[in-house]
Design an enzyme around this catalytic site. Sequence first.
Site, PDB file in Angstrom:
ATOM      1  N   ASP A   1       0.734  -1.088  -0.145  1.00  0.00           N
ATOM      2  CA  ASP A   1       0.073   0.145  -0.044  1.00  0.00           C
ATOM      3  C   ASP A   1       0.865   1.355   0.056  1.00  0.00           C
ATOM      4  OD1 ASP A   1      -3.096   0.049   0.993  1.00  0.00           O
ATOM      5  OD2 ASP A   1      -2.189   1.916   0.893  1.00  0.00           O
TER       6      ASP A   1
ATOM      7  N   ARG B   1     -10.504   4.977  -5.724  1.00  0.00           N
ATOM      8  CA  ARG B   1     -11.829   4.584  -5.799  1.00  0.00           C
ATOM      9  C   ARG B   1     -13.160   5.272  -5.601  1.00  0.00           C
ATOM     10  NH1 ARG B   1     -13.978   5.241  -0.570  1.00  0.00           N
ATOM     11  NH2 ARG B   1     -12.377   4.431   1.012  1.00  0.00           N
TER      12      ARG B   1
ATOM     13  N   THR C   1     -16.074  -2.883 -10.808  1.00  0.00           N
ATOM     14  CA  THR C   1     -17.333  -2.496 -10.171  1.00  0.00           C
ATOM     15  C   THR C   1     -18.639  -2.527 -11.112  1.00  0.00           C
ATOM     16  OG1 THR C   1     -18.575  -0.265  -9.702  1.00  0.00           O
ATOM     17  CG2 THR C   1     -16.397  -0.222 -10.843  1.00  0.00           C
TER      18      THR C   1
ATOM     19  N   SER D   1     -18.522   8.063 -14.523  1.00  0.00           N
ATOM     20  CA  SER D   1     -17.520   8.912 -13.969  1.00  0.00           C
ATOM     21  C   SER D   1     -16.211   8.499 -14.608  1.00  0.00           C
ATOM     22  CB  SER D   1     -17.624   8.794 -12.327  1.00  0.00           C
ATOM     23  OG  SER D   1     -16.841   7.750 -11.854  1.00  0.00           O
TER      24      SER D   1
ATOM     25  N   TYR E   1     -13.816   7.711 -12.924  1.00  0.00           N
ATOM     26  CA  TYR E   1     -13.198   6.752 -12.042  1.00  0.00           C
ATOM     27  C   TYR E   1     -13.737   5.307 -12.811  1.00  0.00           C
ATOM     28  CZ  TYR E   1     -14.182   2.918  -8.580  1.00  0.00           C
ATOM     29  OH  TYR E   1     -14.410   1.529  -8.039  1.00  0.00           O
ATOM     30  N   HIS E   2     -15.372   5.287 -12.793  1.00  0.00           N
ATOM     31  CA  HIS E   2     -15.747   4.144 -13.406  1.00  0.00           C
ATOM     32  C   HIS E   2     -15.149   3.753 -14.822  1.00  0.00           C
ATOM     33  CE1 HIS E   2     -18.910   5.086 -10.353  1.00  0.00           C
ATOM     34  NE2 HIS E   2     -18.689   3.818 -10.009  1.00  0.00           N
TER      35      HIS E   2
ATOM     36  N   LYS F   1     -12.044   1.847 -14.443  1.00  0.00           N
ATOM     37  CA  LYS F   1     -12.176   0.421 -14.375  1.00  0.00           C
ATOM     38  C   LYS F   1     -12.605  -0.456 -15.349  1.00  0.00           C
ATOM     39  CE  LYS F   1     -12.337  -0.378 -10.096  1.00  0.00           C
ATOM     40  NZ  LYS F   1     -11.152  -0.730  -9.180  1.00  0.00           N
TER      41      LYS F   1
ATOM     42  N   GLN G   1     -18.164  -5.550  -8.586  1.00  0.00           N
ATOM     43  CA  GLN G   1     -18.722  -5.633  -7.203  1.00  0.00           C
ATOM     44  C   GLN G   1     -19.641  -4.465  -7.195  1.00  0.00           C
ATOM     45  OE1 GLN G   1     -15.940  -4.430  -3.733  1.00  0.00           O
ATOM     46  NE2 GLN G   1     -16.494  -6.579  -3.248  1.00  0.00           N
TER      47      GLN G   1
ATOM     48  N   VAL H   1     -20.173  -1.859  -1.304  1.00  0.00           N
ATOM     49  CA  VAL H   1     -19.900  -2.392  -0.243  1.00  0.00           C
ATOM     50  C   VAL H   1     -20.404  -1.639   1.167  1.00  0.00           C
ATOM     51  CG1 VAL H   1     -18.538  -3.983   1.301  1.00  0.00           C
ATOM     52  CG2 VAL H   1     -18.110  -3.566  -1.208  1.00  0.00           C
TER      53      VAL H   1
ATOM     54  N   ASN I   1     -23.454   5.178   3.957  1.00  0.00           N
ATOM     55  CA  ASN I   1     -22.506   5.670   5.115  1.00  0.00           C
ATOM     56  C   ASN I   1     -22.752   7.338   5.447  1.00  0.00           C
ATOM     57  OD1 ASN I   1     -21.090   3.328   4.119  1.00  0.00           O
ATOM     58  ND2 ASN I   1     -19.255   4.148   4.227  1.00  0.00           N
ATOM     59  N   ARG I   2     -23.048   7.924   4.302  1.00  0.00           N
ATOM     60  CA  ARG I   2     -23.493   9.177   4.699  1.00  0.00           C
ATOM     61  C   ARG I   2     -24.803   9.413   5.337  1.00  0.00           C
ATOM     62  NH1 ARG I   2     -24.539  11.150  -0.148  1.00  0.00           N
ATOM     63  NH2 ARG I   2     -23.575   9.748  -1.705  1.00  0.00           N
TER      64      ARG I   2
ATOM     65  N   ARG J   1     -24.821  14.864  -9.522  1.00  0.00           N
ATOM     66  CA  ARG J   1     -24.122  13.866 -10.608  1.00  0.00           C
ATOM     67  C   ARG J   1     -24.900  13.946 -11.823  1.00  0.00           C
ATOM     68  NH1 ARG J   1     -22.076   8.762  -7.428  1.00  0.00           N
ATOM     69  NH2 ARG J   1     -21.105   9.698  -5.640  1.00  0.00           N
ATOM     70  N   VAL J   2     -24.404  13.362 -13.131  1.00  0.00           N
ATOM     71  CA  VAL J   2     -25.417  13.335 -14.169  1.00  0.00           C
ATOM     72  C   VAL J   2     -25.765  11.839 -14.322  1.00  0.00           C
ATOM     73  CG1 VAL J   2     -25.390  13.504 -16.700  1.00  0.00           C
ATOM     74  CG2 VAL J   2     -24.197  15.344 -15.271  1.00  0.00           C
TER      75      VAL J   2
HETATM   76  N1  LIG Z   1     -15.828  -0.188  -1.473  1.00  0.00           N
HETATM   77  C1  LIG Z   1     -16.772  -0.339  -2.248  1.00  0.00           C
HETATM   78  O1  LIG Z   1     -17.952  -0.288  -2.203  1.00  0.00           O
HETATM   79  C2  LIG Z   1     -16.258  -0.906  -3.765  1.00  0.00           C
HETATM   80  C3  LIG Z   1     -17.227  -1.282  -4.684  1.00  0.00           C
HETATM   81  C4  LIG Z   1     -16.608  -1.806  -5.893  1.00  0.00           C
HETATM   82  C5  LIG Z   1     -15.471  -1.772  -6.266  1.00  0.00           C
HETATM   83  N2  LIG Z   1     -14.528  -1.493  -5.243  1.00  0.00           N
HETATM   84  C6  LIG Z   1     -13.107  -1.452  -5.420  1.00  0.00           C
HETATM   85  O2  LIG Z   1     -12.405  -2.216  -4.685  1.00  0.00           O
HETATM   86  C7  LIG Z   1     -11.386  -1.615  -4.402  1.00  0.00           C
HETATM   87  C8  LIG Z   1     -10.741  -1.419  -2.981  1.00  0.00           C
HETATM   88  O3  LIG Z   1     -11.843  -0.410  -2.563  1.00  0.00           O
HETATM   89  P1  LIG Z   1     -11.845   0.085  -0.887  1.00  0.00           P
HETATM   90  O4  LIG Z   1     -12.988   0.500  -0.604  1.00  0.00           O
HETATM   91  O5  LIG Z   1     -11.201  -1.136  -0.062  1.00  0.00           O
HETATM   92  O6  LIG Z   1     -10.824   1.614  -1.228  1.00  0.00           O
HETATM   93  P2  LIG Z   1      -9.769   1.945  -0.246  1.00  0.00           P
HETATM   94  O7  LIG Z   1      -9.406   3.315  -0.843  1.00  0.00           O
HETATM   95  O8  LIG Z   1     -10.353   1.928   1.108  1.00  0.00           O
HETATM   96  O9  LIG Z   1      -8.581   0.933  -0.369  1.00  0.00           O
HETATM   97  C9  LIG Z   1      -7.845   1.151  -1.566  1.00  0.00           C
HETATM   98  C10 LIG Z   1      -6.302   1.008  -0.852  1.00  0.00           C
HETATM   99  O10 LIG Z   1      -5.334   1.201  -1.854  1.00  0.00           O
HETATM  100  C11 LIG Z   1      -4.444   1.754  -1.657  1.00  0.00           C
HETATM  101  N3  LIG Z   1      -3.797   2.470  -3.171  1.00  0.00           N
HETATM  102  C12 LIG Z   1      -4.602   3.367  -3.857  1.00  0.00           C
HETATM  103  N4  LIG Z   1      -3.996   3.405  -5.050  1.00  0.00           N
HETATM  104  C13 LIG Z   1      -2.626   2.879  -4.637  1.00  0.00           C
HETATM  105  C14 LIG Z   1      -1.474   2.726  -5.422  1.00  0.00           C
HETATM  106  N5  LIG Z   1      -1.454   3.409  -6.671  1.00  0.00           N
HETATM  107  N6  LIG Z   1      -0.351   2.179  -4.905  1.00  0.00           N
HETATM  108  C15 LIG Z   1      -0.576   1.432  -3.782  1.00  0.00           C
HETATM  109  N7  LIG Z   1      -1.651   1.447  -2.816  1.00  0.00           N
HETATM  110  C16 LIG Z   1      -2.755   2.189  -3.376  1.00  0.00           C
HETATM  111  C17 LIG Z   1      -5.118   2.776  -0.782  1.00  0.00           C
HETATM  112  O11 LIG Z   1      -4.296   3.625  -0.075  1.00  0.00           O
HETATM  113  C18 LIG Z   1      -5.952   2.065  -0.012  1.00  0.00           C
HETATM  114  O12 LIG Z   1      -5.501   1.517   1.429  1.00  0.00           O
HETATM  115  C19 LIG Z   1     -10.987  -0.467  -5.304  1.00  0.00           C
HETATM  116  O13 LIG Z   1     -10.249  -0.888  -6.383  1.00  0.00           O
HETATM  117  C20 LIG Z   1     -12.388  -0.130  -5.812  1.00  0.00           C
HETATM  118  O14 LIG Z   1     -12.601   0.487  -7.000  1.00  0.00           O
HETATM  119  C21 LIG Z   1     -14.965  -0.881  -4.244  1.00  0.00           C
END
Ligand SMILES: NC(=O)c1ccc[n+]([C@@H]2O[C@H](COP(=O)([O-])OP(=O)(O)OC[C@H]3O[C@@H](n4cnc5c(N)ncnc54)[C@H](O)[C@@H]3O)[C@@H](O)[C@H]2O)c1
Length: 384
Positions: free
Chosen positions: A31, A100, A144, A179, A181-182, A185, A208, A211, A239-240, A326-327
């Site tokens: 990380d 994310r 996602t 977005s 971001y999406h 992915k 996914q 969550v 969460n919000r 958002r759109v």
């Molecule tokens: N949480 C959700 O609801 C959800 C839903 C669908 C997909 N996802 C995907 O699951 C993955 C994890 O999500 P999360 O909610 O745990 O997110 P998060 O941001 O809490 O965890 C991601 C972790 O990766 C680390 N990180 C990010 N970019 C990095 C990089 N370039 N190098 C090293 N470390 C890096 C961050 O510091 C963080 O600790 C993401 O790819 C997200 O897109 C999450």
Amino acid sequence: MRVLILGVDGYIGWPLALRLIQRGHEVYGADSFFTRRRVREVGSDSLIPIKSMQERIEHLKKRFSSTVNFFRGDVSNASFIYRLVEEIRPDAVVHLAEQRSAPYSMIDLKHATVTMEKNIISTLSLIYAAKDIRPDMHILKLGTMGEYGTPNVEIPEGFFEVEYRGRKDVLPFPRNASSWYHWSKVHDSNNLMFANRVWGLSVTDVMQGVVYGTRTADIQDRSEFTRFDIDEVWGTALNRFCAQAVGGLPITPYGKGGQTRGFLSLEDSITCLTIGLEKPPERGEYRVLNQFDQYYSINELALTVREVYAKEFGGNAEIMHVDNPRVEKEEHFYKPVSEKLRKMGYSPSGDLKHDLKTILTDVERYRQRVDKLKKVIMPRTQWK
Ligand SMILES: NC(=O)c1ccc[n+]([C@@H]2O[C@H](COP(=O)([O-])OP(=O)(O)OC[C@H]3O[C@@H](n4cnc5c(N)ncnc54)[C@H](O)[C@@H]3O)[C@@H](O)[C@H]2O)c1
């Protein structure tokens, strides 16, 4: 199994590490603490305080005889990824290390660029490291459900049979993200699919849902808590809404609130990822799993938070619709399919009302922190 978790410090990565250690796997993690830094950048913090990685590692050593073997670094740096794969020679890599947040990616060009660069290059670097060093390792990547968008037809698991002008084929189902971001992915998914086709890499691409939750069965004390974000950039709607109910603020669905998405509990997310690891794809297979338990509209989530908060805590939260930053479609058909994981032995345990009671109890415990973070809950980041 020797598993490397990229993004081990994150919301999902940390509870996954706990689960895999308990199940006797050898766990490595990497990380860059990107999320901790970027959440602070928008004036926020995890509502639930989390320990430093060093404290987490020490805690695991005490609770189990095993811990996460941790490497600090940026996984979009190819030499870092190559070093990890070379030194660890993992059987499987779980790639969670991406930016994310959809709103974060929509702030401006700089944030869109960081999202695209970090996300796409990290996955591409992992693909090349697998090809050059360990072509038989399993890449389990978190995509996602948002990659598909909200089409007016059922959403299959990755591929569908299509007939056009008298000819048939099985093709990737069209992605239609909402977005930067999406879209990042979606580009990852395309790159993984192509890497599988040309080099036969074994890939599980998990689409996914959102969550929710503060706990898994393994999270027993405060040293084990995972992050929980409630601000407009990093916190998801549920969460919000929980933070708003506890903080005495109106619960604020964006627009009409008919936006519908797939959701799953943190416990079920960790169970699914564990099943995906322990039942890997065939060598050279590219498999897409849609992963969610139920789909809800934003209005249903708002009403359920209000109901549970009233019943369990005697609170009286108001619901107030606000302009949608958002759109996106605010009323639409939504019917994704999720069958493959169930065929692999998974059965969901999540129960939204029951889980909300636990989430609200944890949020109540940090009520004072809710008060401090109130100012960052309402939407500021605009898509338009
Ligand atoms: N949480 C959700 O609801 C959800 C839903 C669908 C997909 N996802 C995907 O699951 C993955 C994890 O999500 P999360 O909610 O745990 O997110 P998060 O941001 O809490 O965890 C991601 C972790 O990766 C680390 N990180 C990010 N970019 C990095 C990089 N370039 N190098 C090293 N470390 C890096 C961050 O510091 C963080 O600790 C993401 O790819 C997200 O897109 C999450």
